[in-house]
Design a protein around this motif. Structure first.
Motif, PDB file in Angstrom:
ATOM      1  N   LEU A   1       8.366  -6.263 -11.297  1.00  0.00           N
ATOM      2  CA  LEU A   1       8.541  -5.814 -12.682  1.00  0.00           C
ATOM      3  C   LEU A   1       7.402  -4.890 -13.091  1.00  0.00           C
ATOM      4  N   LEU A   2       6.203  -5.240 -12.667  1.00  0.00           N
ATOM      5  CA  LEU A   2       5.029  -4.414 -12.969  1.00  0.00           C
ATOM      6  C   LEU A   2       5.184  -3.019 -12.355  1.00  0.00           C
ATOM      7  N   TYR A   3       5.592  -2.994 -11.081  1.00  0.00           N
ATOM      8  CA  TYR A   3       5.797  -1.700 -10.419  1.00  0.00           C
ATOM      9  C   TYR A   3       6.906  -0.912 -11.097  1.00  0.00           C
ATOM     10  N   ALA A   4       7.966  -1.617 -11.523  1.00  0.00           N
ATOM     11  CA  ALA A   4       9.082  -0.943 -12.186  1.00  0.00           C
ATOM     12  C   ALA A   4       8.612  -0.285 -13.476  1.00  0.00           C
TER      13      ALA A   4
ATOM     14  N   ALA B   1      12.293   2.017  -3.502  1.00  0.00           N
ATOM     15  CA  ALA B   1      11.190   1.164  -3.055  1.00  0.00           C
ATOM     16  C   ALA B   1      11.002  -0.017  -4.005  1.00  0.00           C
ATOM     17  N   VAL B   2      11.070   0.266  -5.305  1.00  0.00           N
ATOM     18  CA  VAL B   2      10.869  -0.811  -6.284  1.00  0.00           C
ATOM     19  C   VAL B   2      12.043  -1.795  -6.249  1.00  0.00           C
TER      20      VAL B   2
ATOM     21  N   TRP C   1       0.838  -1.212   0.000  1.00  0.00           N
ATOM     22  CA  TRP C   1       0.000   0.000   0.000  1.00  0.00           C
ATOM     23  C   TRP C   1       0.866   1.252   0.000  1.00  0.00           C
ATOM     24  N   ALA C   2       1.987   1.212   0.734  1.00  0.00           N
ATOM     25  CA  ALA C   2       2.903   2.358   0.746  1.00  0.00           C
ATOM     26  C   ALA C   2       3.425   2.618  -0.673  1.00  0.00           C
ATOM     27  N   LEU C   3       3.814   1.546  -1.362  1.00  0.00           N
ATOM     28  CA  LEU C   3       4.353   1.689  -2.716  1.00  0.00           C
ATOM     29  C   LEU C   3       3.271   2.176  -3.682  1.00  0.00           C
ATOM     30  N   GLN C   4       2.075   1.605  -3.534  1.00  0.00           N
ATOM     31  CA  GLN C   4       0.988   2.012  -4.426  1.00  0.00           C
ATOM     32  C   GLN C   4       0.630   3.484  -4.213  1.00  0.00           C
ATOM     33  N   LEU C   5       0.590   3.916  -2.957  1.00  0.00           N
ATOM     34  CA  LEU C   5       0.278   5.322  -2.680  1.00  0.00           C
ATOM     35  C   LEU C   5       1.386   6.245  -3.181  1.00  0.00           C
ATOM     36  N   LEU C   6       2.616   5.767  -3.095  1.00  0.00           N
ATOM     37  CA  LEU C   6       3.740   6.564  -3.594  1.00  0.00           C
ATOM     38  C   LEU C   6       3.593   6.767  -5.108  1.00  0.00           C
ATOM     39  N   LEU C   7       3.221   5.693  -5.806  1.00  0.00           N
ATOM     40  CA  LEU C   7       3.039   5.804  -7.257  1.00  0.00           C
ATOM     41  C   LEU C   7       1.832   6.691  -7.575  1.00  0.00           C
TER      42      LEU C   7
ATOM     43  N   ALA D   1       1.751   4.565   5.750  1.00  0.00           N
ATOM     44  CA  ALA D   1       1.759   3.118   5.478  1.00  0.00           C
ATOM     45  C   ALA D   1       3.185   2.583   5.570  1.00  0.00           C
ATOM     46  N   LEU D   2       4.126   3.386   5.103  1.00  0.00           N
ATOM     47  CA  LEU D   2       5.539   2.981   5.170  1.00  0.00           C
ATOM     48  C   LEU D   2       5.994   2.850   6.627  1.00  0.00           C
TER      49      LEU D   2
END
Lengths: 225, 331
Positions: free
Chosen positions: A199-202, A183-184, A72-78, A109-110
Protein backbone atom coordinates in the motif's frame (compact mmCIF):
# COMPACT_ATOMS: atom_id res chain seq x y z
CA UNK A 1 12.92 30.43 -14.80
CA UNK A 2 13.95 27.54 -16.96
CA UNK A 3 16.54 25.10 -15.76
CA UNK A 4 18.93 25.65 -18.67
CA UNK A 5 18.89 29.47 -18.80
CA UNK A 6 21.92 31.33 -17.42
CA UNK A 7 21.89 32.12 -13.70
CA UNK A 8 20.31 35.40 -12.69
CA UNK A 9 22.20 38.16 -10.93
CA UNK A 10 20.28 37.56 -7.74
CA UNK A 11 22.24 35.68 -5.00
CA UNK A 12 22.39 31.95 -5.81
CA UNK A 13 19.99 29.68 -4.04
CA UNK A 14 21.10 26.21 -3.04
CA UNK A 15 19.29 24.59 -5.96
CA UNK A 16 20.78 27.08 -8.41
CA UNK A 17 24.23 26.30 -7.12
CA UNK A 18 23.50 22.58 -7.47
CA UNK A 19 22.32 23.18 -11.02
CA UNK A 20 25.61 24.99 -11.78
CA UNK A 21 27.69 22.27 -10.14
CA UNK A 22 26.06 19.57 -12.20
CA UNK A 23 27.37 21.25 -15.32
CA UNK A 24 30.94 20.31 -14.34
CA UNK A 25 31.75 16.94 -15.96
CA UNK A 26 34.36 16.06 -13.34
CA UNK A 27 31.97 16.47 -10.44
CA UNK A 28 29.26 14.56 -12.29
CA UNK A 29 31.70 11.71 -12.82
CA UNK A 30 32.52 11.55 -9.10
CA UNK A 31 28.84 11.70 -8.16
CA UNK A 32 28.03 8.97 -10.68
CA UNK A 33 30.71 6.75 -9.18
CA UNK A 34 29.23 7.32 -5.71
CA UNK A 35 25.76 6.56 -7.02
CA UNK A 36 27.09 3.41 -8.68
CA UNK A 37 28.42 2.08 -5.39
CA UNK A 38 25.26 3.11 -3.53
CA UNK A 39 23.08 1.26 -6.04
CA UNK A 40 25.29 -1.81 -6.17
CA UNK A 41 25.77 -2.34 -2.44
CA UNK A 42 22.21 -3.44 -1.54
CA UNK A 43 22.46 -6.07 -4.29
CA UNK A 44 25.77 -7.46 -3.10
CA UNK A 45 25.20 -7.18 0.62
CA UNK A 46 22.67 -10.02 1.27
CA UNK A 47 24.63 -12.83 -0.43
CA UNK A 48 27.89 -11.52 1.01
CA UNK A 49 26.35 -11.49 4.47
CA UNK A 50 25.16 -15.07 4.00
CA UNK A 51 28.58 -16.16 2.77
CA UNK A 52 30.27 -14.69 5.84
CA UNK A 53 27.69 -16.09 8.29
CA UNK A 54 25.32 -18.88 7.18
CA UNK A 55 22.77 -17.94 9.88
CA UNK A 56 22.92 -14.20 9.29
CA UNK A 57 19.82 -14.04 7.11
CA UNK A 58 17.73 -16.23 9.37
CA UNK A 59 16.01 -19.50 8.66
CA UNK A 60 15.00 -18.74 5.09
CA UNK A 61 17.95 -17.01 3.43
CA UNK A 62 16.62 -17.63 -0.09
CA UNK A 63 13.35 -15.85 0.67
CA UNK A 64 15.35 -13.08 2.33
CA UNK A 65 17.53 -12.60 -0.74
CA UNK A 66 14.68 -12.84 -3.26
CA UNK A 67 12.68 -10.22 -1.34
CA UNK A 68 15.68 -7.95 -0.76
CA UNK A 69 16.43 -7.88 -4.48
CA UNK A 70 12.75 -7.40 -5.35
CA UNK A 71 12.43 -4.54 -2.85
CA UNK A 72 15.55 -2.87 -4.18
CA UNK A 73 14.41 -3.22 -7.81
CA UNK A 74 11.08 -1.59 -6.93
CA UNK A 75 12.71 1.14 -4.87
CA UNK A 76 15.16 1.96 -7.67
CA UNK A 77 12.31 2.00 -10.17
CA UNK A 78 10.47 4.55 -8.02
CA UNK A 79 13.71 6.57 -7.63
CA UNK A 80 14.03 6.57 -11.43
CA UNK A 81 10.50 7.91 -11.64
CA UNK A 82 11.33 10.55 -9.04
CA UNK A 83 14.00 12.19 -11.21
CA UNK A 84 11.61 14.12 -13.46
CA UNK A 85 9.30 15.52 -10.75
CA UNK A 86 12.33 16.45 -8.65
CA UNK A 87 13.99 18.14 -11.63
CA UNK A 88 10.86 20.18 -12.28
CA UNK A 89 10.37 21.07 -8.64
CA UNK A 90 13.96 22.05 -7.86
CA UNK A 91 14.79 23.33 -11.32
CA UNK A 92 17.95 21.27 -11.40
CA UNK A 93 18.13 19.96 -14.97
CA UNK A 94 21.39 18.13 -14.31
CA UNK A 95 19.57 15.51 -12.25
CA UNK A 96 18.68 13.92 -15.56
CA UNK A 97 22.28 12.74 -15.88
CA UNK A 98 21.66 10.13 -13.17
CA UNK A 99 18.40 8.73 -14.45
CA UNK A 100 19.77 6.11 -16.82
CA UNK A 101 22.04 4.65 -14.16
CA UNK A 102 19.14 4.40 -11.71
CA UNK A 103 16.96 2.74 -14.31
CA UNK A 104 19.64 0.24 -15.32
CA UNK A 105 20.36 -0.65 -11.71
CA UNK A 106 16.62 -1.18 -11.17
CA UNK A 107 16.74 -3.62 -14.06
CA UNK A 108 19.89 -5.32 -12.76
CA UNK A 109 18.28 -5.85 -9.33
CA UNK A 110 15.19 -7.15 -11.10
CA UNK A 111 17.30 -9.63 -13.09
CA UNK A 112 18.77 -10.98 -9.84
CA UNK A 113 15.28 -11.12 -8.32
CA UNK A 114 13.94 -13.13 -11.28
CA UNK A 115 17.00 -15.36 -11.43
CA UNK A 116 16.75 -16.13 -7.70
CA UNK A 117 13.08 -17.03 -8.12
CA UNK A 118 13.86 -19.34 -11.06
CA UNK A 119 16.71 -21.02 -9.23
CA UNK A 120 15.98 -20.98 -5.51
CA UNK A 121 12.19 -21.33 -5.69
CA UNK A 122 11.66 -23.30 -8.88
CA UNK A 123 14.98 -25.09 -9.07
CA UNK A 124 15.20 -24.25 -12.82
CA UNK A 125 12.51 -26.82 -13.59
CA UNK A 126 11.08 -25.21 -16.69
CA UNK A 127 7.70 -26.92 -16.92
CA UNK A 128 7.02 -25.97 -13.30
CA UNK A 129 8.05 -22.41 -14.10
CA UNK A 130 5.81 -22.34 -17.15
CA UNK A 131 2.90 -23.70 -15.08
CA UNK A 132 3.61 -21.02 -12.48
CA UNK A 133 3.54 -18.33 -15.15
CA UNK A 134 0.18 -19.45 -16.50
CA UNK A 135 -1.47 -20.19 -13.19
CA UNK A 136 -0.37 -17.52 -10.78
CA UNK A 137 -1.38 -13.94 -11.55
CA UNK A 138 1.36 -12.40 -9.40
CA UNK A 139 4.02 -14.33 -11.32
CA UNK A 140 2.37 -13.53 -14.66
CA UNK A 141 2.17 -9.81 -13.94
CA UNK A 142 5.70 -9.73 -12.53
CA UNK A 143 7.05 -11.39 -15.66
CA UNK A 144 5.20 -8.98 -17.96
CA UNK A 145 6.79 -6.15 -15.99
CA UNK A 146 10.18 -7.80 -16.44
CA UNK A 147 9.72 -8.03 -20.22
CA UNK A 148 8.70 -4.37 -20.42
CA UNK A 149 11.76 -3.29 -18.48
CA UNK A 150 13.94 -5.55 -20.62
CA UNK A 151 12.82 -3.53 -23.64
CA UNK A 152 13.79 -0.35 -21.81
CA UNK A 153 17.17 -1.70 -20.79
CA UNK A 154 17.98 -2.86 -24.32
CA UNK A 155 17.19 0.57 -25.73
CA UNK A 156 18.88 2.55 -22.99
CA UNK A 157 22.13 3.37 -24.77
CA UNK A 158 22.84 6.68 -26.48
CA UNK A 159 23.25 4.81 -29.78
CA UNK A 160 19.76 3.38 -29.46
CA UNK A 161 18.31 6.82 -28.79
CA UNK A 162 19.87 8.01 -32.05
CA UNK A 163 18.84 4.93 -33.98
CA UNK A 164 15.22 4.98 -32.85
CA UNK A 165 14.81 8.73 -32.91
CA UNK A 166 13.69 10.79 -29.93
CA UNK A 167 9.94 10.44 -30.43
CA UNK A 168 9.86 6.66 -30.73
CA UNK A 169 12.44 6.26 -27.97
CA UNK A 170 10.35 8.40 -25.64
CA UNK A 171 7.26 6.40 -26.48
CA UNK A 172 9.03 3.11 -25.70
CA UNK A 173 10.38 4.45 -22.44
CA UNK A 174 6.92 5.46 -21.26
CA UNK A 175 6.57 1.70 -20.68
CA UNK A 176 8.19 2.35 -17.32
CA UNK A 177 4.75 3.52 -16.11
CA UNK A 178 2.89 0.23 -16.73
CA UNK A 179 5.98 -1.67 -15.56
CA UNK A 180 5.99 0.17 -12.22
CA UNK A 181 2.24 -0.36 -11.81
CA UNK A 182 2.70 -4.08 -12.52
CA UNK A 183 5.53 -4.25 -9.99
CA UNK A 184 3.34 -2.84 -7.22
CA UNK A 185 0.41 -5.12 -8.10
CA UNK A 186 2.84 -8.07 -8.18
CA UNK A 187 3.96 -7.21 -4.64
CA UNK A 188 0.38 -6.66 -3.49
CA UNK A 189 -0.80 -10.05 -4.77
CA UNK A 190 2.22 -11.81 -3.27
CA UNK A 191 1.63 -10.89 0.38
CA UNK A 192 -0.59 -13.22 2.33
CA UNK A 193 -2.51 -10.87 4.52
CA UNK A 194 -0.76 -7.67 5.60
CA UNK A 195 -0.75 -5.22 2.67
CA UNK A 196 0.82 -2.29 4.54
CA UNK A 197 4.03 -2.23 2.52
CA UNK A 198 2.49 -2.72 -0.92
CA UNK A 199 0.00 0.00 0.00
CA UNK A 200 2.87 2.33 0.83
CA UNK A 201 4.52 1.66 -2.53
CA UNK A 202 1.17 2.13 -4.28
CA UNK A 203 0.76 5.56 -2.67
CA UNK A 204 4.30 6.61 -3.64
CA UNK A 205 3.79 5.43 -7.21
CA UNK A 206 0.45 7.21 -7.39
CA UNK A 207 2.13 10.48 -6.42
CA UNK A 208 4.96 9.96 -8.89
CA UNK A 209 2.54 9.27 -11.72
CA UNK A 210 0.24 12.11 -10.71
CA UNK A 211 3.24 14.49 -10.88
CA UNK A 212 3.31 13.82 -14.63
CA UNK A 213 -0.26 14.93 -15.28
CA UNK A 214 -0.47 18.08 -17.39
CA UNK A 215 -2.51 19.66 -14.60
CA UNK A 216 0.20 19.00 -12.02
CA UNK A 217 3.42 19.74 -13.94
CA UNK A 218 2.99 23.54 -14.05
CA UNK A 219 2.16 23.56 -10.36
CA UNK A 220 5.40 21.65 -9.64
CA UNK A 221 7.38 24.20 -11.64
CA UNK A 222 5.74 27.15 -9.91
CA UNK A 223 6.75 25.84 -6.49
CA UNK A 224 10.34 26.52 -7.46
CA UNK A 225 10.29 30.33 -7.32
CA UNK B 1 -13.57 -41.06 -9.28
CA UNK B 2 -11.57 -39.73 -6.43
CA UNK B 3 -8.12 -38.36 -7.12
CA UNK B 4 -6.73 -40.32 -4.32
CA UNK B 5 -7.16 -43.82 -3.10
CA UNK B 6 -5.71 -45.70 -0.23
CA UNK B 7 -4.01 -47.90 -2.77
CA UNK B 8 -1.97 -44.97 -4.16
CA UNK B 9 -0.76 -43.91 -0.77
CA UNK B 10 0.32 -47.32 0.34
CA UNK B 11 1.94 -48.42 -2.90
CA UNK B 12 3.90 -45.25 -3.64
CA UNK B 13 7.55 -46.31 -3.45
CA UNK B 14 8.62 -42.89 -2.19
CA UNK B 15 6.21 -43.08 0.72
CA UNK B 16 7.32 -46.52 1.70
CA UNK B 17 10.93 -45.46 1.64
CA UNK B 18 10.21 -42.45 3.79
CA UNK B 19 8.38 -44.41 6.42
CA UNK B 20 11.23 -46.67 7.34
CA UNK B 21 12.36 -44.28 10.08
CA UNK B 22 16.02 -45.25 10.26
CA UNK B 23 17.58 -44.31 13.55
CA UNK B 24 20.14 -41.55 13.02
CA UNK B 25 23.36 -41.33 14.95
CA UNK B 26 23.14 -39.76 18.39
CA UNK B 27 24.80 -36.58 17.23
CA UNK B 28 22.13 -36.23 14.56
CA UNK B 29 19.19 -36.51 16.92
CA UNK B 30 20.43 -33.90 19.32
CA UNK B 31 22.26 -30.91 17.89
CA UNK B 32 24.85 -30.93 20.63
CA UNK B 33 26.37 -27.60 19.74
CA UNK B 34 22.96 -26.06 20.11
CA UNK B 35 22.53 -27.35 23.62
CA UNK B 36 26.02 -26.27 24.53
CA UNK B 37 25.40 -22.80 23.13
CA UNK B 38 22.23 -22.50 25.11
CA UNK B 39 23.99 -23.60 28.27
CA UNK B 40 26.76 -21.13 27.67
CA UNK B 41 24.15 -18.45 27.17
CA UNK B 42 22.39 -19.33 30.41
CA UNK B 43 25.72 -19.28 32.16
CA UNK B 44 26.48 -15.87 30.75
CA UNK B 45 23.13 -14.62 31.95
CA UNK B 46 24.14 -15.53 35.47
CA UNK B 47 27.15 -13.33 35.04
CA UNK B 48 24.95 -10.55 33.70
CA UNK B 49 26.79 -10.44 30.41
CA UNK B 50 24.10 -11.63 28.05
CA UNK B 51 21.91 -8.63 28.69
CA UNK B 52 24.66 -6.55 27.15
CA UNK B 53 25.62 -8.84 24.31
CA UNK B 54 22.30 -10.44 23.36
CA UNK B 55 19.46 -8.65 25.10
CA UNK B 56 16.63 -10.19 23.06
CA UNK B 57 17.69 -13.78 23.25
CA UNK B 58 18.59 -13.63 26.92
CA UNK B 59 15.21 -12.24 27.89
CA UNK B 60 13.41 -14.87 25.86
CA UNK B 61 15.61 -17.59 27.28
CA UNK B 62 14.95 -16.56 30.84
CA UNK B 63 11.46 -18.11 30.78
CA UNK B 64 12.54 -21.32 29.10
CA UNK B 65 13.35 -24.24 31.35
CA UNK B 66 14.88 -27.59 30.58
CA UNK B 67 12.25 -30.27 30.08
CA UNK B 68 13.09 -33.94 30.18
CA UNK B 69 11.11 -36.46 28.17
CA UNK B 70 11.57 -39.98 26.92
CA UNK B 71 12.61 -40.06 23.27
CA UNK B 72 10.15 -42.02 21.19
CA UNK B 73 12.35 -43.82 18.67
CA UNK B 74 9.37 -44.52 16.39
CA UNK B 75 9.16 -40.87 15.46
CA UNK B 76 12.50 -40.00 14.07
CA UNK B 77 12.52 -38.30 10.70
CA UNK B 78 13.63 -40.35 7.70
CA UNK B 79 17.01 -38.80 7.16
CA UNK B 80 17.24 -35.09 7.88
CA UNK B 81 18.69 -33.89 11.17
CA UNK B 82 16.64 -31.45 13.28
CA UNK B 83 16.65 -27.84 12.21
CA UNK B 84 18.98 -25.57 14.19
CA UNK B 85 17.07 -24.36 17.27
CA UNK B 86 18.09 -20.78 16.49
CA UNK B 87 16.22 -20.97 13.19
CA UNK B 88 13.18 -22.79 14.56
CA UNK B 89 12.77 -20.12 17.25
CA UNK B 90 13.39 -17.05 15.08
CA UNK B 91 11.30 -17.76 11.98
CA UNK B 92 7.69 -18.03 13.07
CA UNK B 93 4.21 -17.29 11.82
CA UNK B 94 2.36 -15.98 14.85
CA UNK B 95 0.26 -13.10 13.59
CA UNK B 96 -0.81 -12.10 17.11
CA UNK B 97 2.71 -10.70 17.37
CA UNK B 98 2.96 -9.23 13.87
CA UNK B 99 2.90 -10.53 10.33
CA UNK B 100 6.64 -10.80 9.70
CA UNK B 101 8.51 -13.99 10.50
CA UNK B 102 10.94 -12.21 12.78
CA UNK B 103 8.35 -10.29 14.80
CA UNK B 104 7.21 -13.13 17.11
CA UNK B 105 10.72 -13.79 18.45
CA UNK B 106 10.96 -10.09 19.25
CA UNK B 107 7.45 -9.42 20.52
CA UNK B 108 6.16 -12.63 22.08
CA UNK B 109 8.02 -12.39 25.36
CA UNK B 110 5.30 -10.01 26.57
CA UNK B 111 2.90 -12.95 26.79
CA UNK B 112 2.32 -14.30 30.30
CA UNK B 113 2.37 -18.08 30.07
CA UNK B 114 2.23 -18.98 33.77
CA UNK B 115 -0.20 -19.59 35.36
CA UNK B 116 -2.17 -21.11 32.46
CA UNK B 117 -5.46 -22.93 32.30
CA UNK B 118 -7.22 -24.56 29.38
CA UNK B 119 -10.98 -24.63 29.22
CA UNK B 120 -12.09 -27.98 27.83
CA UNK B 121 -15.76 -27.97 27.01
CA UNK B 122 -18.50 -28.88 24.53
CA UNK B 123 -19.78 -32.38 23.87
CA UNK B 124 -18.05 -33.97 26.85
CA UNK B 125 -19.15 -35.73 30.03
CA UNK B 126 -16.83 -33.77 32.29
CA UNK B 127 -16.21 -30.24 31.05
CA UNK B 128 -13.45 -28.62 33.10
CA UNK B 129 -10.70 -26.07 33.30
CA UNK B 130 -7.40 -27.87 33.38
CA UNK B 131 -4.29 -26.34 34.84
CA UNK B 132 -1.17 -26.57 32.72
CA UNK B 133 0.70 -28.16 35.61
CA UNK B 134 -1.70 -31.09 35.49
CA UNK B 135 -1.10 -31.53 31.75
CA UNK B 136 2.66 -31.42 32.31
CA UNK B 137 2.24 -34.49 34.51
CA UNK B 138 0.75 -36.53 31.66
CA UNK B 139 2.94 -39.02 29.78
CA UNK B 140 5.38 -36.69 27.97
CA UNK B 141 7.60 -37.90 25.18
CA UNK B 142 9.92 -36.43 22.59
CA UNK B 143 9.08 -36.99 18.93
CA UNK B 144 10.90 -35.67 15.94
CA UNK B 145 8.36 -34.56 13.37
CA UNK B 146 8.57 -32.99 9.98
CA UNK B 147 6.95 -29.58 9.91
CA UNK B 148 5.64 -28.37 6.55
CA UNK B 149 4.36 -24.81 6.23
CA UNK B 150 1.71 -23.97 3.63
CA UNK B 151 4.25 -21.41 2.35
CA UNK B 152 6.37 -24.29 0.99
CA UNK B 153 9.14 -24.33 3.58
CA UNK B 154 9.79 -27.05 6.09
CA UNK B 155 11.74 -27.85 9.24
CA UNK B 156 12.48 -30.93 11.34
CA UNK B 157 11.66 -30.32 15.00
CA UNK B 158 12.03 -32.42 18.17
CA UNK B 159 8.79 -31.68 20.00
CA UNK B 160 7.93 -32.67 23.56
CA UNK B 161 4.31 -33.36 24.33
CA UNK B 162 1.56 -35.86 24.98
CA UNK B 163 -0.97 -37.47 22.70
CA UNK B 164 -4.20 -35.52 22.43
CA UNK B 165 -6.09 -38.72 23.32
CA UNK B 166 -4.73 -38.44 26.86
CA UNK B 167 -6.33 -35.03 27.26
CA UNK B 168 -9.60 -36.21 25.72
CA UNK B 169 -9.73 -39.06 28.25
CA UNK B 170 -9.77 -36.48 31.06
CA UNK B 171 -13.08 -35.01 29.87
CA UNK B 172 -14.74 -38.04 28.24
CA UNK B 173 -16.18 -36.85 24.90
CA UNK B 174 -19.75 -37.98 24.15
CA UNK B 175 -20.89 -39.68 20.96
CA UNK B 176 -21.99 -36.26 19.70
CA UNK B 177 -18.40 -35.06 19.59
CA UNK B 178 -17.49 -35.12 15.87
CA UNK B 179 -14.98 -32.28 15.74
CA UNK B 180 -12.53 -30.47 18.00
CA UNK B 181 -11.85 -26.73 17.91
CA UNK B 182 -8.72 -25.19 19.40
CA UNK B 183 -8.53 -21.51 20.33
CA UNK B 184 -5.46 -19.35 20.89
CA UNK B 185 -5.33 -16.83 23.72
CA UNK B 186 -6.26 -13.26 22.69
CA UNK B 187 -4.84 -10.56 24.95
CA UNK B 188 -4.48 -7.20 23.20
CA UNK B 189 -2.50 -5.86 26.15
CA UNK B 190 0.13 -8.56 25.65
CA UNK B 191 -0.08 -9.23 21.91
CA UNK B 192 1.00 -6.39 19.67
CA UNK B 193 -0.65 -7.85 16.56
CA UNK B 194 -4.04 -7.62 18.24
CA UNK B 195 -3.54 -3.89 18.74
CA UNK B 196 -2.85 -3.25 15.04
CA UNK B 197 -5.30 -0.86 13.38
CA UNK B 198 -5.93 -3.27 10.52
CA UNK B 199 -6.43 -6.68 12.10
CA UNK B 200 -4.62 -9.27 9.97
CA UNK B 201 -6.98 -12.08 11.01
CA UNK B 202 -10.23 -12.52 12.90
CA UNK B 203 -9.15 -12.96 16.54
CA UNK B 204 -9.03 -15.13 18.53
CA UNK B 205 -7.20 -17.56 16.26
CA UNK B 206 -8.97 -20.89 15.96
CA UNK B 207 -8.75 -24.04 13.91
CA UNK B 208 -10.10 -27.52 14.18
CA UNK B 209 -9.80 -31.21 13.45
CA UNK B 210 -12.17 -34.04 12.79
CA UNK B 211 -12.56 -36.22 15.89
CA UNK B 212 -10.67 -39.17 14.37
CA UNK B 213 -7.83 -36.86 13.33
CA UNK B 214 -7.61 -35.41 16.81
CA UNK B 215 -7.66 -38.85 18.43
CA UNK B 216 -4.97 -40.18 16.08
CA UNK B 217 -1.82 -41.23 17.96
CA UNK B 218 0.28 -38.83 15.84
CA UNK B 219 -1.70 -35.82 17.08
CA UNK B 220 0.35 -34.23 19.79
CA UNK B 221 -0.27 -31.53 22.38
CA UNK B 222 3.13 -29.89 22.58
CA UNK B 223 4.63 -28.29 25.70
CA UNK B 224 8.29 -28.22 24.72
CA UNK B 225 10.89 -28.46 21.96
CA UNK B 226 14.63 -29.18 21.80
CA UNK B 227 14.63 -30.46 25.37
CA UNK B 228 13.12 -27.29 26.84
CA UNK B 229 9.72 -25.76 27.49
CA UNK B 230 8.28 -23.95 24.48
CA UNK B 231 9.53 -20.46 23.71
CA UNK B 232 6.63 -17.99 23.49
CA UNK B 233 7.10 -17.41 19.76
CA UNK B 234 6.59 -21.13 19.17
CA UNK B 235 3.25 -21.17 20.97
CA UNK B 236 4.01 -21.48 24.69
CA UNK B 237 2.86 -22.96 26.88
CA UNK B 238 0.68 -25.43 24.96
CA UNK B 239 0.19 -25.96 21.24
CA UNK B 240 -1.12 -28.47 18.79
CA UNK B 241 1.08 -30.50 16.42
CA UNK B 242 -0.50 -32.50 13.62
CA UNK B 243 2.48 -33.44 11.46
CA UNK B 244 0.60 -34.44 8.29
CA UNK B 245 -1.14 -31.06 7.97
CA UNK B 246 0.13 -27.63 6.97
CA UNK B 247 1.64 -25.65 9.82
CA UNK B 248 -1.18 -23.16 10.33
CA UNK B 249 -3.47 -25.95 11.58
CA UNK B 250 -1.27 -26.26 14.66
CA UNK B 251 -2.95 -23.73 16.93
CA UNK B 252 -0.56 -22.02 19.36
CA UNK B 253 -0.95 -20.92 23.01
CA UNK B 254 -4.22 -22.81 23.46
CA UNK B 255 -6.73 -21.58 26.06
CA UNK B 256 -9.83 -23.37 24.87
CA UNK B 257 -10.59 -26.81 23.43
CA UNK B 258 -14.16 -27.52 22.36
CA UNK B 259 -15.65 -30.81 21.27
CA UNK B 260 -18.29 -30.00 18.67
CA UNK B 261 -20.98 -31.69 16.65
CA UNK B 262 -20.52 -29.47 13.58
CA UNK B 263 -17.38 -28.76 11.58
CA UNK B 264 -15.77 -25.53 12.83
CA UNK B 265 -14.26 -22.92 10.52
CA UNK B 266 -10.64 -21.95 11.18
CA UNK B 267 -9.29 -18.40 11.10
CA UNK B 268 -7.43 -18.87 7.81
CA UNK B 269 -10.38 -20.56 6.16
CA UNK B 270 -12.52 -17.63 7.26
CA UNK B 271 -9.97 -15.23 5.77
CA UNK B 272 -9.56 -17.04 2.43
CA UNK B 273 -11.55 -20.26 2.06
CA UNK B 274 -10.29 -20.88 -1.49
CA UNK B 275 -6.70 -20.93 -0.23
CA UNK B 276 -6.95 -22.63 3.16
CA UNK B 277 -9.40 -25.49 3.54
CA UNK B 278 -10.55 -27.35 6.63
CA UNK B 279 -8.39 -30.40 5.99
CA UNK B 280 -5.19 -28.74 4.76
CA UNK B 281 -3.40 -32.05 4.55
CA UNK B 282 0.08 -31.74 3.06
CA UNK B 283 -0.41 -32.74 -0.57
CA UNK B 284 2.00 -32.09 -3.45
CA UNK B 285 -0.78 -32.67 -5.99
CA UNK B 286 -3.03 -29.88 -4.73
CA UNK B 287 -1.45 -26.47 -5.24
CA UNK B 288 -2.17 -23.40 -3.21
CA UNK B 289 -3.89 -20.98 -5.63
CA UNK B 290 -0.86 -18.68 -5.52
CA UNK B 291 2.00 -21.13 -5.40
CA UNK B 292 2.94 -24.74 -6.06
CA UNK B 293 3.10 -27.30 -3.25
CA UNK B 294 5.14 -29.81 -5.26
CA UNK B 295 8.41 -29.10 -3.54
CA UNK B 296 9.61 -27.44 -0.41
CA UNK B 297 12.62 -25.64 0.99
CA UNK B 298 14.00 -27.57 3.94
CA UNK B 299 15.33 -24.60 5.88
CA UNK B 300 17.89 -23.14 5.77
CA UNK B 301 18.58 -24.51 2.28
CA UNK B 302 18.69 -21.98 -0.54
CA UNK B 303 17.06 -24.24 -3.09
CA UNK B 304 13.50 -25.53 -2.74
CA UNK B 305 14.67 -28.90 -3.96
CA UNK B 306 12.94 -31.29 -1.58
CA UNK B 307 9.92 -33.03 -3.09
CA UNK B 308 6.92 -32.68 -0.83
CA UNK B 309 5.35 -35.98 0.20
CA UNK B 310 1.66 -36.78 0.50
CA UNK B 311 0.60 -36.35 4.14
CA UNK B 312 4.09 -34.96 4.75
CA UNK B 313 5.45 -38.51 4.72
CA UNK B 314 3.00 -39.83 7.34
CA UNK B 315 0.78 -41.57 4.78
CA UNK B 316 1.25 -45.03 6.20
CA UNK B 317 -0.23 -43.90 9.50
CA UNK B 318 -2.97 -41.50 8.36
CA UNK B 319 -4.02 -42.30 4.76
CA UNK B 320 -6.79 -44.58 6.04
CA UNK B 321 -8.48 -41.58 7.69
CA UNK B 322 -9.23 -40.23 4.22
CA UNK B 323 -10.04 -43.43 2.35
CA UNK B 324 -12.51 -42.74 -0.43
CA UNK B 325 -12.29 -38.95 -0.04
CA UNK B 326 -11.45 -36.68 -2.94
CA UNK B 327 -8.51 -34.75 -1.54
CA UNK B 328 -8.55 -32.20 -4.34
CA UNK B 329 -12.03 -31.18 -3.30
CA UNK B 330 -11.47 -31.66 0.44
CA UNK B 331 -8.28 -29.58 0.50
Amino acid sequence: MDAVSPPSKAPFSLTQRLDEALKQPKLVRVLKLMLFVACLWPMVEPPLHLYLDPLALGANPAEHIIRDWGDWALQLLLLTLLVTPLRLWLGVGGLLRFRRMLGLFAFAALCLHVLAYLGFDRFFIWDEIWADLLKRPFITLGMIGFVLLLALALTSSRAMVLRLGGALWTRIHKLIYPAAILAVIHYWLMVKRDVTEPLLYACLLFMLLAARLPQVRPWLKKRRS
Amino acid sequence: MSDFSKHDAIQSPRLIKSLRYPVPAGSEITPEAVYLNRRALLGMMGAGLASVALPEESKAASKIEPLAAQKNAKFLPPSDPPTDIKLATSYNNYYEFGTSKSAPAREAESLTVRPWTVEVTGEVMKPRRIDLEELMRLQLEERIYRFRCVEAWSMVVPWIGFEFRQLAALVEPTSKAKYVRFTTVARPEEMSGLRAKLPSLDWPYTDGLRMDEAMHPLTLMVVGMYGQTLPNQNGAPLRLMVPWKYGFKNVKSIVKIEFLEKQPEGSWTKAASNEYGFYSNVNPQVDHPRWSQKRERLLPALFASRETELFNGYGEQVASLYAGMNLRFNY
